[in-house]
Design a protein around this motif. Sequence first.
Motif, PDB file in Angstrom:
ATOM      1  N   GLN A  75       0.705  -1.242   0.060  1.00 62.99           N
ATOM      2  CA  GLN A  75      -0.009  -0.062  -0.032  1.00 62.99           C
ATOM      3  C   GLN A  75       0.894   1.265   0.081  1.00 62.99           C
ATOM      4  OE1 GLN A  75      -2.571   0.445   3.294  1.00 62.99           O
ATOM      5  NE2 GLN A  75      -3.772   2.030   2.630  1.00 62.99           N
ATOM      6  N   PHE A  76       1.850   1.279   0.793  1.00 61.66           N
ATOM      7  CA  PHE A  76       2.696   2.507   0.947  1.00 61.66           C
ATOM      8  C   PHE A  76       3.422   2.475  -0.410  1.00 61.66           C
ATOM      9  CE2 PHE A  76       7.032   4.126   1.566  1.00 61.66           C
ATOM     10  CZ  PHE A  76       6.725   5.266   2.354  1.00 61.66           C
ATOM     11  N   LEU A 101       3.692  14.357  -1.021  1.00 59.19           N
ATOM     12  CA  LEU A 101       4.836  13.576  -0.320  1.00 59.19           C
ATOM     13  C   LEU A 101       5.500  13.924   0.661  1.00 59.19           C
ATOM     14  CD1 LEU A 101       6.855  12.964  -3.909  1.00 59.19           C
ATOM     15  CD2 LEU A 101       5.599  11.272  -2.749  1.00 59.19           C
ATOM     16  N   ASP A 102       5.573  15.238   1.004  1.00 60.89           N
ATOM     17  CA  ASP A 102       6.006  15.689   2.216  1.00 60.89           C
ATOM     18  C   ASP A 102       5.105  15.214   3.429  1.00 60.89           C
ATOM     19  OD1 ASP A 102       8.097  17.512   3.757  1.00 60.89           O
ATOM     20  OD2 ASP A 102       6.224  18.629   3.885  1.00 60.89           O
ATOM     21  N   ARG A 106       6.347  13.057   6.721  1.00 55.98           N
ATOM     22  CA  ARG A 106       5.921  13.349   8.233  1.00 55.98           C
ATOM     23  C   ARG A 106       5.238  12.394   8.860  1.00 55.98           C
ATOM     24  NH1 ARG A 106       3.093  17.525   7.822  1.00 55.98           N
ATOM     25  NH2 ARG A 106       3.064  18.131   5.790  1.00 55.98           N
ATOM     26  N   ALA A 107       4.367  11.797   8.015  1.00 54.45           N
ATOM     27  CA  ALA A 107       3.486  10.575   8.638  1.00 54.45           C
ATOM     28  C   ALA A 107       4.171   9.249   8.539  1.00 54.45           C
ATOM     29  CB  ALA A 107       2.147  10.824   8.168  1.00 54.45           C
ATOM     30  N   MET A 112      12.514   3.731   7.138  1.00 52.84           N
ATOM     31  CA  MET A 112      12.753   3.210   5.636  1.00 52.84           C
ATOM     32  C   MET A 112      11.671   3.717   4.973  1.00 52.84           C
ATOM     33  SD  MET A 112      13.369  -0.557   4.241  1.00 52.84           S
ATOM     34  CE  MET A 112      14.740  -0.620   4.941  1.00 52.84           C
ATOM     35  N   GLU A 113      10.624   4.081   5.466  1.00 56.10           N
ATOM     36  CA  GLU A 113       9.533   4.775   4.492  1.00 56.10           C
ATOM     37  C   GLU A 113      10.162   6.213   4.192  1.00 56.10           C
ATOM     38  OE1 GLU A 113       5.327   2.398   5.901  1.00 56.10           O
ATOM     39  OE2 GLU A 113       5.686   4.441   6.409  1.00 56.10           O
ATOM     40  N   SER A 114      10.326   6.692   5.493  1.00 57.81           N
ATOM     41  CA  SER A 114      10.744   8.163   5.316  1.00 57.81           C
ATOM     42  C   SER A 114      12.045   8.200   4.177  1.00 57.81           C
ATOM     43  CB  SER A 114      11.261   8.882   6.590  1.00 57.81           C
ATOM     44  OG  SER A 114      12.326   8.187   7.166  1.00 57.81           O
TER      45      SER A 114
END
Length: 213
Positions: A75-76, A101-102, A106-107, A112-114
């Motif tokens: 999903q990500f 995207l920003d 932040r969420a 690794m996601e960031s």
Amino acid sequence: MSGLEHFYIDIVRIIIHIRCGGGVMSDGPYRSLPMSTRWKLAAKCAYLPSFSNSELVDALSDAVDRDCRTELSDQFVNRVVALVIGPDIPDLFQEAPFAELDRMYRASASPMESALIRNAIDALHAGHQGGEALQQAAENLVADRLFAGYRQVEEHIQREASNERARMVRSRLEGAHGNVDLASIAQRILRTPDAPIRSSVPTYSGLDDGVPL
């Protein structure tokens, strides 16, 4: 059985023990490495010269591939891909995806996601577009994760064994890095339809198992 036969049997046992990782540290410092089993195997391949560079490359590729694809959900990844690729027919007045995207950055639920989002933003700012930006972002993510793993392995070997063994491990990791197929791993992270299937890495019944004689 004669004494000479016993002597030769003992010699063979010693050779097998050394080839399977015995010697000064029969357990091997890789066993206590606070990382996944796949990274422990990679550390073992780097620590024991009996493992070839090809085996080390396979172990590293398997470890980082699993790290990234486990920590980044479908999903990500699909959401990031949709934002960077954009609609099939772009709107001239459509804003760049940086704001969304920003917000995702932040969420983000994990480092690794960031990192993937930050890499995608950097790639877009650098002039890459669409799939090219995504591929660049994912390849940078894989490389960064590998380098972080190298540092952790080297520092652990240095604490548990010696500076000399740590330098040897670092040298082997650096030598293997150039042969890791970052592009293919990145394609699997992005769930690209034609991404090459990861071939299975030779497995061993335990970390103390050695390479085949």
